[in-house]
Design a protein around this motif. Structure first.
Motif, PDB file in Angstrom:
ATOM      1  N   SER A   1      24.268 -12.908  -3.361  1.00  0.00           N
ATOM      2  CA  SER A   1      25.397 -13.105  -2.444  1.00  0.00           C
ATOM      3  C   SER A   1      24.960 -13.081  -0.981  1.00  0.00           C
ATOM      4  CB  SER A   1      26.459 -12.021  -2.669  1.00  0.00           C
ATOM      5  OG  SER A   1      25.935 -10.740  -2.362  1.00  0.00           O
TER       6      SER A   1
ATOM      7  N   VAL B   1      28.198 -14.333   1.053  1.00  0.00           N
ATOM      8  CA  VAL B   1      28.803 -15.507   0.417  1.00  0.00           C
ATOM      9  C   VAL B   1      28.991 -15.235  -1.072  1.00  0.00           C
ATOM     10  CG1 VAL B   1      27.822 -17.139   2.066  1.00  0.00           C
ATOM     11  CG2 VAL B   1      26.534 -16.544   0.010  1.00  0.00           C
ATOM     12  N   MET B   2      29.908 -15.971  -1.680  1.00  0.00           N
ATOM     13  CA  MET B   2      30.070 -15.865  -3.123  1.00  0.00           C
ATOM     14  C   MET B   2      28.872 -16.496  -3.826  1.00  0.00           C
ATOM     15  SD  MET B   2      32.741 -14.165  -3.998  1.00  0.00           S
ATOM     16  CE  MET B   2      32.952 -14.605  -5.716  1.00  0.00           C
ATOM     17  N   PRO B   3      28.346 -15.843  -4.833  1.00  0.00           N
ATOM     18  CA  PRO B   3      27.192 -16.404  -5.547  1.00  0.00           C
ATOM     19  C   PRO B   3      27.552 -17.716  -6.243  1.00  0.00           C
ATOM     20  CG  PRO B   3      27.514 -14.080  -6.081  1.00  0.00           C
ATOM     21  CD  PRO B   3      28.739 -14.520  -5.349  1.00  0.00           C
ATOM     22  N   THR B   4      26.544 -18.578  -6.395  1.00  0.00           N
ATOM     23  CA  THR B   4      26.741 -19.813  -7.149  1.00  0.00           C
ATOM     24  C   THR B   4      26.466 -19.605  -8.631  1.00  0.00           C
ATOM     25  OG1 THR B   4      24.450 -20.458  -6.649  1.00  0.00           O
ATOM     26  CG2 THR B   4      26.171 -21.241  -5.146  1.00  0.00           C
TER      27      THR B   4
ATOM     28  N   THR C   1      28.374 -14.556 -13.289  1.00  0.00           N
ATOM     29  CA  THR C   1      28.114 -13.118 -13.373  1.00  0.00           C
ATOM     30  C   THR C   1      27.149 -12.815 -14.516  1.00  0.00           C
ATOM     31  OG1 THR C   1      30.291 -12.590 -12.459  1.00  0.00           O
ATOM     32  CG2 THR C   1      29.182 -10.853 -13.700  1.00  0.00           C
TER      33      THR C   1
ATOM     34  N   ASN D   1      33.180  -4.078  -7.626  1.00  0.00           N
ATOM     35  CA  ASN D   1      32.939  -5.367  -6.982  1.00  0.00           C
ATOM     36  C   ASN D   1      31.799  -5.308  -5.969  1.00  0.00           C
ATOM     37  OD1 ASN D   1      35.272  -6.313  -8.382  1.00  0.00           O
ATOM     38  ND2 ASN D   1      36.549  -5.387  -6.803  1.00  0.00           N
TER      39      ASN D   1
ATOM     40  N   ARG E   1      28.566  -5.904  -4.070  1.00  0.00           N
ATOM     41  CA  ARG E   1      27.621  -7.018  -3.980  1.00  0.00           C
ATOM     42  C   ARG E   1      26.231  -6.558  -3.564  1.00  0.00           C
ATOM     43  NH1 ARG E   1      29.527 -11.306  -6.794  1.00  0.00           N
ATOM     44  NH2 ARG E   1      31.783 -11.478  -6.448  1.00  0.00           N
TER      45      ARG E   1
ATOM     46  N   THR F   1      36.748  -9.095  -3.893  1.00  0.00           N
ATOM     47  CA  THR F   1      35.571  -9.959  -3.978  1.00  0.00           C
ATOM     48  C   THR F   1      34.271  -9.210  -3.727  1.00  0.00           C
ATOM     49  OG1 THR F   1      35.508 -10.569  -1.620  1.00  0.00           O
ATOM     50  CG2 THR F   1      36.975 -11.850  -3.055  1.00  0.00           C
TER      51      THR F   1
ATOM     52  N   LEU G   1      32.875  -9.114  -0.918  1.00  0.00           N
ATOM     53  CA  LEU G   1      32.228  -9.738   0.230  1.00  0.00           C
ATOM     54  C   LEU G   1      32.522  -8.937   1.505  1.00  0.00           C
ATOM     55  CD1 LEU G   1      32.899 -13.539  -0.419  1.00  0.00           C
ATOM     56  CD2 LEU G   1      30.853 -12.194  -0.971  1.00  0.00           C
TER      57      LEU G   1
ATOM     58  N   ASP H   1      35.619  -9.712   3.509  1.00  0.00           N
ATOM     59  CA  ASP H   1      36.897  -9.289   2.939  1.00  0.00           C
ATOM     60  C   ASP H   1      37.149  -7.800   3.112  1.00  0.00           C
ATOM     61  OD1 ASP H   1      37.614 -11.855   2.212  1.00  0.00           O
ATOM     62  OD2 ASP H   1      36.582 -11.730   0.278  1.00  0.00           O
TER      63      ASP H   1
END
Length: 360
Positions: free
Chosen positions: A248, A253-256, A259, A293, A295, A330, A332, A335
């Motif tokens: 992340s 950023v949100m992972p591509t 999970t 959650n 990261r 999220t 992140l 957020d």
């Protein structure tokens, strides 16, 4: 056009930091890092300055100044929290703060002992730093939480940081650096155990994030400490943890990846410092406060590791948070700014566990 509010500085909050109690017994903590925490409601907000040195504001979310949620008005030992529909006045709690110098190997650690109200002997806790170049005032919130539970708290500047002497070992958790930090934590615990009015049999550790590697290692190296609270703390290796954070971009950023794919790669990685031997040796009651959650730390793998050890002295409390224990769906970092506060379960879970441990 009115300029947007600016964050309050540690210097501006210096006359006002600490814990305040309302007539109904609610405790509010003002932290020099610029944070407001209501322990009953879990409201956790950034504090913003105004043109008046004794007036500040907080918004409706953690790091959003507007719309305004309340004014914070400081008087002679009082704090008035003025919301639109009501106002509450709280009185400063007269905890005793004593600046101390803790002798460690090759350093003097500058710290502060904060003692609760009432006759001792009191249990105690040493707050151990995470990866940051940490000073003692970084932990005002935890000081407020633990003193409200009746514990004396020792916080200290990391070696080579703030007023502490010695050489700073660096941010990255090498085995050598972790050993130094573990020895410093043990020195602080030994110092607090000998402080007048402290029960030496009920002194333990709090370790957050990287401190979750430091605390069990201190226990393994020195066999001291009555308990351990480990917040957002990894049970994974250093490289497993870094791999998870990298997916992340450190929470940017949100992972591509899915999970499942990320967790599989973490499970297949075994390099870097491994806390498993220290965790297996940890014989005292230990509480993990982990964000589901997160990261930065792979919580799911940490829970697997801890569960597989089948140690009855281990307790894991999962919270709907990211790494900073702010409610965050999220995980992140951006957020966190919109979070309403810390997890509502955090303080009650910690209080219940601590009461059980200290009553033994």
């Amino acid at each position: 056009m009115e300029s947007p509010p600016t964050e309050a500085s540690p210097q501006s909050l210096l006359p006002y930091y600490g814990s305040y109690s309302t007539d109904t017994g609610d405790v509010v903590v003002i932290a020099r890092l610029g944070w407001f925490f209501d322990m009953r409601t879990s409201v956790y907000r950034t504090i913003y300055a105004t043109s008046s040195p004794a007036r500040f504001t907080i918004g409706t979310r953690f790091h959003e100044p507007l719309p305004k949620f309340a004014d914070l008005l400081f008087g002679n030992g009082t704090l008035t929290i003025a919301e639109s529909a009501r106002a509450r006045t709280a009185h400063h709690i007269g905890y005793r703060h004593t600046d101390v110098s803790v002798p460690a190997i090759g350093a003097q650690l500058s710290g502060t002992i904060t003692e609760p109200i009432g006759a001792g002997p009191h249990p105690g806790i040493v707050v151990v730093h995470g990866a940051e170049r940490g000073e003692r005032y970084f932990y005002d919130i935890w000081v407020g939480v633990y003193t409200s539970l009746g514990l004396a708290v020792l916080t200290y500047d990391k070696r080579g940081i703030g007023s502490s002497t010695g050489t700073y070992p660096g941010d990255f958790p090498t085995v050598q650096a972790l050993n130094v930090y573990a020895d410093d934590a043990f020195a602080a615990l030994s110092f607090l155990s000998l402080w007048p009015g402290i029960d030496p049999k009920r002194v333990g550790f709090h370790g957050g994030s990287q401190g979750g590697w430091t605390v069990p290692l201190a226990g393994e190296r020195h066999r001291r400490g009555a308990f351990a609270v480990l917040a957002s703390a990894p049970a994974t290796t250093v490289d497993q943890t870094d791999l998870w954070a990298g997916f992340s971009g450190g929470g940017a950023v949100m992972p591509t990846e899915s999970t499942g794919q990320m967790l599989a790669e973490v499970r297949d990685t075994h390099s870097g410092y491994d806390p498993a031997p220290a965790l297996r040796a940890l014989a005292v009651p230990a509480l993990w406060l982990l964000g589901s959650n997160d990261r930065t730390v792979p919580t799911a793998v940490c829970v697997e590791i801890l569960s597989a050890m089948r140690k009855p002295n281990f307790t894991v409390q999962l919270l709907p948070t990211g790494h900073g224990l702010l409610v965050n769906p999220t995980g992140l970092l951006r957020d966190d700014d919109q979070s309403p506060g810390l997890a509502p379960e955090l303080v009650p879970a910690l209080r219940a566990w601590m009461m059980q441990v200290l009553s033994r």
